[in-house]
Design a protein around this motif. Structure first.
Motif, short mmCIF file in Angstrom:
data_model
loop_
_atom_site.label_atom_id
_atom_site.label_comp_id
_atom_site.label_asym_id
_atom_site.label_seq_id
_atom_site.Cartn_x
_atom_site.Cartn_y
_atom_site.Cartn_z
N HIS A 100 -9.10 -0.47 -3.44
CA HIS A 100 -8.00 0.50 -3.25
C HIS A 100 -8.52 1.93 -3.07
CE1 HIS A 100 -4.73 3.18 -4.31
NE2 HIS A 100 -5.36 3.51 -5.40
N CYS A 144 -4.78 5.75 0.48
CA CYS A 144 -3.80 4.81 -0.04
C CYS A 144 -3.50 5.23 -1.48
CB CYS A 144 -4.35 3.39 -0.02
SG CYS A 144 -3.19 2.18 -0.71
N HIS A 184 0.87 -1.17 0.00
CA HIS A 184 0.00 0.00 0.00
C HIS A 184 0.92 1.23 0.00
CE1 HIS A 184 -3.43 -2.55 1.24
NE2 HIS A 184 -2.56 -3.16 2.03
N GLU A 225 -1.34 3.49 -3.68
CA GLU A 225 -0.73 2.43 -4.50
C GLU A 225 -1.83 1.40 -4.73
OE1 GLU A 225 2.98 1.99 -4.76
OE2 GLU A 225 2.78 0.21 -5.99
N CYS A 233 -3.97 -1.60 -4.69
CA CYS A 233 -3.79 -2.74 -3.78
C CYS A 233 -4.98 -3.68 -3.81
CB CYS A 233 -3.56 -2.21 -2.37
SG CYS A 233 -4.88 -1.11 -1.81
N MET A 245 -9.72 3.01 0.47
CA MET A 245 -8.79 2.80 1.58
C MET A 245 -8.34 4.18 2.06
SD MET A 245 -5.57 0.25 1.74
CE MET A 245 -4.43 0.29 3.12
#
Ligand code: CUA
Length: 348
Positions: free
Chosen positions: A226, A218, A183, A220, A222, A229
């Motif tokens: 995602h 977040c 992440h 990145e 994931c 997040m």
């Protein structure tokens, strides 16, 4: 045929303009590093502006030469002379970019060094910030999960989720890791990005500025959730922070009525397999620690505002709200859900 194509391309230009306008409108009110709330992001913004100016100068010089050549050597002034190699020119266009890159490197270096490790003294505090209490530093362990963030305060023995509290003006040192996939921790207005990697701890720091709530995300990819997040960083005044610490350290209070029924459901059901309530037999670690659930502004990866209605929706079918998350549909009855909501919303 020709007019048809021309009309289409004009439509394309309008389409692109509308698209750009929509994208920019989507950014309005979003957390942005263009509005720094920490000296860290202030440094990043300054560096970005300097590098933007360097890039602008390069753009103007290169495009200027291109336009000049196109006009000066255009066909109606006769055929351009054919040249086979020019040592001086080739050395020049090799050296020039190398020099530009060297300048960028040395311009970036001081910022990179300052961002790499927390200051030993609170001298980085921007003017007007509240005074830092001694040379204290708040340590927080940040753990990425699919798809929520856990925050542990080892010095205070506090474990929480979705919402990180820090006192204004304090240097905050973060140890960032992950339990599953990679992440990336990012609070655009407070700190630079850092990867959360399983089995490896990354370190960043920031010094929080003004009291307020700042959105984190977040950054990145994931998995399917995602984009959901999220987390909030709540910058408290030093007094508010002390009050928050005391509240979070208190054990789970005794409950009565509907909440007591909910406690019964919680402690005898599947909940304790995944969730911890400090000081009780609930010691699961797969999901967020819920000891002071009601004190949080949002839950489920800070996607849902923490209201009884949202919690009811979540407990009825978590997979309908956030498909793919670790919490299964427990097929609870309406009565069980109402009791659980009463219990969880009593955990201040
Ligand atoms: Cu975690 Cu994207």
């Amino acid at each position: 045929m020709f007019t048809h194509r021309r009309r289409w391309s004009r439509g394309g230009v309008w389409g692109a303009a509308v698209l750009v306008a929509l994208v920019l409108a989507g950014c309005a009110g979003s957390p942005t590093w263009l509005a720094p709330q920490s000296p860290n992001v202030g440094m990043i913004l300054n560096l970005s502006l300097i590098e933007f100016i360097i890039a602008l100068i390069v753009f103007i010089v290169v495009e200027g030469m291109l336009v000049y050549s196109a006009i000066r050597f255009s066909r109606n002034r006769g055929e351009a002379s054919q040249t086979e190699g020019n040592t001086r020119l080739e050395i020049a266009w090799t050296l020039a970019p190398a020099i530009v890159l060297l300048i960028v490197f040395f311009v970036s270096l001081p910022t990179l060094i300052k961002l790499a490790s927390p200051p030993q003294s609170p001298a980085v505090a921007a003017a007007g910030d509240p005074p830092v209490a001694a040379a204290q530093m708040l340590r927080v362990r940040v753990i990425g999960h699919q798809w929520w963030w856990e925050f542990q305060y080892p010095d205070y023995k506090i474990v929480t989720a979705d919402e990180m509290h820090v006192p204004a003006g304090m240097v905050v040192s973060l140890d960032v890791e992950s339990v599953d996939v990679i992440h990336s921790f990012w609070v655009p207005q407070l700190a630079n990005k850092v990867d959360a990697i399983p089995g490896h701890t990354n370190h960043i720091w920031f010094q929080s500025g003004n009291v307020g709530t700042y959105r984190g995300q977040c950054s990145e990819f994931c998995g399917v959730q995602h984009a959901n997040m999220l987390f909030n960083v709540v910058v408290d005044s030093p007094d508010q922070f002390q009050a928050w610490v005391q509240q979070q350290q208190a054990p789970v209070a005794a409950v009565t009525g509907a909440a007591a029924e909910g406690e019964q459901t919680f402690m005898t059901g599947a909940c304790i397999g995944c969730h911890t309530l400090d000081g009780t037999k609930a010691k699961g670690t797969l999901g967020p620690n819920l000891t002071h659930f009601a004190s949080r502004g949002a839950f489920a990866g800070a996607v849902l505002p923490n209201t009884p209605d949202n919690l009811t929706r979540w407990l009825t079918d978590p997979q309908a709200v956030k498909p793919g998350n670790d919490m299964p549909n427990l097929h609870l009855t309406k009565e069980q859900i109402a009791a659980l909501v009463a219990y969880l919303e009593s955990l201040h």
